[in-house]
Write a protein that holds these residues in place. Structure first.
Motif, PDB file in Angstrom:
ATOM      1  N   ILE A 146      25.785  26.327 132.647  1.00 47.52           N
ATOM      2  CA  ILE A 146      26.049  27.746 132.381  1.00 47.52           C
ATOM      3  C   ILE A 146      26.043  28.059 130.885  1.00 47.52           C
ATOM      4  O   ILE A 146      25.553  29.111 130.470  1.00 47.52           O
ATOM      5  N   TYR A 147      26.574  27.139 130.070  1.00 45.08           N
ATOM      6  CA  TYR A 147      26.730  27.372 128.637  1.00 45.08           C
ATOM      7  C   TYR A 147      25.956  26.334 127.830  1.00 45.08           C
ATOM      8  O   TYR A 147      25.839  25.178 128.243  1.00 45.08           O
ATOM      9  N   ALA A 154      32.438  26.711 121.004  1.00 41.58           N
ATOM     10  CA  ALA A 154      32.974  27.903 120.335  1.00 41.58           C
ATOM     11  C   ALA A 154      34.025  28.583 121.214  1.00 41.58           C
ATOM     12  O   ALA A 154      35.075  29.036 120.709  1.00 41.58           O
ATOM     13  N   ASN A 155      33.768  28.655 122.503  1.00 44.18           N
ATOM     14  CA  ASN A 155      34.742  29.246 123.421  1.00 44.18           C
ATOM     15  C   ASN A 155      36.025  28.417 123.470  1.00 44.18           C
ATOM     16  O   ASN A 155      37.133  28.963 123.519  1.00 44.18           O
ATOM     17  N   ASN A 174      34.543  39.586 126.230  1.00 49.29           N
ATOM     18  CA  ASN A 174      33.665  39.626 127.400  1.00 49.29           C
ATOM     19  C   ASN A 174      32.577  38.555 127.396  1.00 49.29           C
ATOM     20  O   ASN A 174      32.189  38.047 128.454  1.00 49.29           O
ATOM     21  N   HIS A 175      32.092  38.190 126.206  1.00 52.47           N
ATOM     22  CA  HIS A 175      30.985  37.241 126.173  1.00 52.47           C
ATOM     23  C   HIS A 175      31.404  35.845 126.635  1.00 52.47           C
ATOM     24  O   HIS A 175      30.546  35.037 127.000  1.00 52.47           O
ATOM     25  N   VAL A 176      32.694  35.561 126.638  1.00 51.85           N
ATOM     26  CA  VAL A 176      33.153  34.223 127.017  1.00 51.85           C
ATOM     27  C   VAL A 176      32.956  33.966 128.507  1.00 51.85           C
ATOM     28  O   VAL A 176      32.421  32.925 128.908  1.00 51.85           O
ATOM     29  N   GLN A 179      30.490  38.126 131.047  1.00 51.27           N
ATOM     30  CA  GLN A 179      29.038  38.275 131.049  1.00 51.27           C
ATOM     31  C   GLN A 179      28.314  37.071 131.650  1.00 51.27           C
ATOM     32  O   GLN A 179      27.131  37.146 131.980  1.00 51.27           O
ATOM     33  N   THR A 180      29.016  35.952 131.803  1.00 51.26           N
ATOM     34  CA  THR A 180      28.388  34.743 132.357  1.00 51.26           C
ATOM     35  C   THR A 180      28.915  34.388 133.744  1.00 51.26           C
ATOM     36  O   THR A 180      28.159  33.927 134.600  1.00 51.26           O
ATOM     37  N   LEU A 181      30.211  34.595 133.967  1.00 57.54           N
ATOM     38  CA  LEU A 181      30.837  34.182 135.220  1.00 57.54           C
ATOM     39  C   LEU A 181      31.343  35.358 136.053  1.00 57.54           C
ATOM     40  O   LEU A 181      31.859  35.159 137.154  1.00 57.54           O
TER      41      LEU A 181
END
Length: 308
Positions: A146-147, A154-155, A174-176, A179-181
């Motif tokens: 996923i990342y 960074a997260n 939100n980007h953590v 937007q992905t999960l």
């Protein structure tokens, strides 16, 4: 059997704000209960095999899906400990309805953390007779799908800083995760799932392939000592498991920690060949899942395995 848009059942309110859905079949009043907890982002009727599994059960068992606060997009602001507390309320409710029945927990994906936590965490909860872990994968190891490594680190760094600043319950940008999960996530829950090194101390980090035997003894070993029967159903074609992971070897290590502590392991425990993460495959793969679950539940009902 294909998933259908609707399913007959009873919606039970097991506390003031949470419900559980009991799948019902005409003419059946089963004394025993199989509780199901789905993975991240899942809710009622969303796991592909849930309706076919319910239909395949013998008349002596009913399937109950527990809706937790962490269901759907709620997982990012919840925790395994909170899930376990809510599960205990649900099990207690059904025990009041069926005081002499067998109670078995089954989880898919992150629901496996809930099941293992229920059976191994400290504290008093209504006892259960058995536990089924279907697709018990590592969220930490699955993160690579996923990342990027750079974004993941960074997260982790941001979440650690927020926790150190006393902002562990604050929702990360939100980007953590949004937007992905698809869900907003607190700093504490991120660290629980991501479980960064070197300590890998996340509460959710129960199934990673690099955990030492001591970690497995603190979870699987506790379950074994408590007399809860266990079956692991590790999907053979799980797309969230890195190719470098020896699935059979990992399952064997989990089972060893359980058995060495005196646990009673199902003979159906092991790899589920050809199965994806949520066993989307119909036909032989799905039928094998049904067969193993039904056999395990039958052994528990007969008292040949698990707490009596």
């Amino acid at each position: 059997m294909s998933t259908t848009p609707s399913s007959p059942g009873i919606l039970h309110r097991y506390n003031a704000r949470l419900v559980a859905f009991e799948h019902t079949r005409h003419g059946c009043s089963p004394p025993n209960t199989l509780f199901f907890i789905g993975g991240l982002g899942e809710g009622l009727l969303t796991t592909p095999y849930i309706q076919s599994l319910s239909a395949a059960l013998t008349p002596s068992y009913t399937l109950v899906e527990i809706l937790l606060s962490s269901a759907y997009s709620g997982w990012g602001t919840s925790s395994i400990s909170q899930d376990v507390d809510e599960m205990a309320q649900c099990v207690s409710y059904f025990k009041s309805l069926r005081p002499n029945g067998k109670m078995v927990l089954m989880g898919n994906s992150t629901g496996c953390q809930d099941v293992l936590g229920y059976c191994s965490f400290e504290g008093s909860r209504p006892p259960v007779h058995g536990a089924i872990l279907q697709a018990p994968v590592s969220d930490r190891e699955a993160s690579q799908f996923i990342y990027s490594r750079e974004d993941y680190e960074a997260n982790n760094k941001l979440a650690r800083r927020w926790v150190e600043e006393g902002r562990g319950d604050d929702v990360l940008p939100n980007h953590v995760s949004l937007q992905t999960l698809g869900a907003r996530c607190t700093a504490k829950r991120w660290l629980s799932l991501a479980s960064p090194g070197p300590e890998h101390a996340g509460e959710d980090d129960m199934f990673s392939s690099d955990l030492d035997s001591g970690r497995f003894q603190s979870t699987f070993g506790v379950v074994g000592r408590r007399g809860v029967a266990l079956m692991i159903l590790y999907s053979g074609n799980d797309g969230f498991v890195p190719a470098t992971v020896d699935k059979a070897g990992l399952v064997a290590r989990m089972e060893k920690a359980f058995v060495d502590a005196g646990g009673q392991l199902s003979k159906g425990s092991g790899i589920l060949p050809g199965a994806s993460h949520t066993v989307r495959e119909e036909g032989n793969v799905r039928e094998e899942l049904h067969r193993r679950v039904i056999e395990f539940l039958g052994d528990i009902e007969q008292g040949t395995i698990g707490n009596t």
